[in-house]
Design a protein around this motif. Structure first.
Motif, PDB file in Angstrom:
ATOM      1  N   HIS A  26       0.834  -1.203   0.000  1.00  0.00           N
ATOM      2  CA  HIS A  26       0.000   0.000   0.000  1.00  0.00           C
ATOM      3  C   HIS A  26       0.875   1.263   0.000  1.00  0.00           C
ATOM      4  N   HIS A  80      -3.158   9.498   1.085  1.00  0.00           N
ATOM      5  CA  HIS A  80      -2.352   8.446   1.720  1.00  0.00           C
ATOM      6  C   HIS A  80      -1.360   9.041   2.718  1.00  0.00           C
ATOM      7  N   TRP A 131     -12.877   7.082   0.235  1.00  0.00           N
ATOM      8  CA  TRP A 131     -12.381   7.341   1.579  1.00  0.00           C
ATOM      9  C   TRP A 131     -13.516   7.845   2.463  1.00  0.00           C
ATOM     10  N   ASP A 165      -9.029   4.810   4.315  1.00  0.00           N
ATOM     11  CA  ASP A 165      -9.015   4.320   2.938  1.00  0.00           C
ATOM     12  C   ASP A 165      -9.934   3.108   2.839  1.00  0.00           C
ATOM     13  N   HIS A 169      -7.797  -2.294  -2.227  1.00  0.00           N
ATOM     14  CA  HIS A 169      -6.359  -2.557  -2.068  1.00  0.00           C
ATOM     15  C   HIS A 169      -5.906  -2.346  -0.620  1.00  0.00           C
TER      16      HIS A 169
HETATM   17 MN    MN Z   1      -4.968   3.318  -0.799  1.00  0.00          MN
END
Ligand code: MN
Length: 204
Positions: A26, A80, A131, A165, A169
């Protein structure tokens, strides 16, 4: 040139909540890829390339193709970067919001439990990739919101305080399709001290 921020903890330090392999991919692959594509998009725009990621996002109405690149890859980079900062290895210190943000959450949502439920529901309700956010509005009020893909609330004038998040993924390796288990695993590793710090910096 935008660069990958290093983490204040090791990839394995959020175990068993967030697993090492997911963290490694990630941060090292997904996040890095947003940065690479953002840098690539800015290559022929030296003046824009000097701006901070925050400034790029706050002024959202760039001409194309910058607008789309900032919206997707710039959002991916900022979102992120914040996410890594508001996480910390589980421990006594991050069970409950502390300081002023704790008081503001109680005043706004009634209690931390209420807030947690509302935020978790919002994160569950985000259809597809995106998100969940706790943001600070210009009037100083807290707000829970969600956004699709790499939408960042900075682009609409709200300051992110923390985020989760919910792209697959972020959880598929360990939790498969069980997003709710992943959301439950998030709470013990929130770095409330950091969230409080961010809140105080942006509270006028
Ligand atoms: Mn992500």
């Amino acid at each position: 040139m935008h660069t990958l921020p290093s983490l204040d903890y090791g990839y394995a330090d959020l175990e068993p909540y967030f697993d090492e392999e997911t963290m490694r991919l990630h941060h090292g692959k997904h996040h890095q890829s947003y940065i690479d594509k953002l840098n690539q998009a800015l290559e022929n725009y030296p003046e824009l390339a000097q701006l901070s990621i925050k400034d790029l996002l706050i002024k959202a109405d760039w001409p194309e193709p910058i607008k789309t690149a900032v919206g997707n890859h710039g959002g991916g980079h900022y979102n992120h970067s914040l996410f890594w900062q508001i996480l910390a290895p589980a421990g006594q210190d991050n069970k409950q919001p502390t300081g002023e943000i704790g008081q503001a959450i109680e005043a706004t949502f009634g209690s931390f439990e209420e807030f947690k439920n509302k935020f978790s529901q919002a994160a569950m309700g985000q259809f597809g990739s995106g998100w969940a956010w706790l943001t600070l509005k210009v009037d100083g009020q807290l707000q829970i919101e969600t956004g699709a893909n790499q939408f960042c609330p900075l682009t609409v004038g709200r300051q992110p305080l923390f985020n989760l998040d919910v792209w697959e993924h972020a959880y598929y390796l360990k939790y498969r399709n069980r997003r709710s288990d992943y959301i439950d695993a998030f709470w013990p590793i929130v770095n409330w001290e950091k969230v409080n710090e961010i809140y105080l910096i942006h509270l006028n």
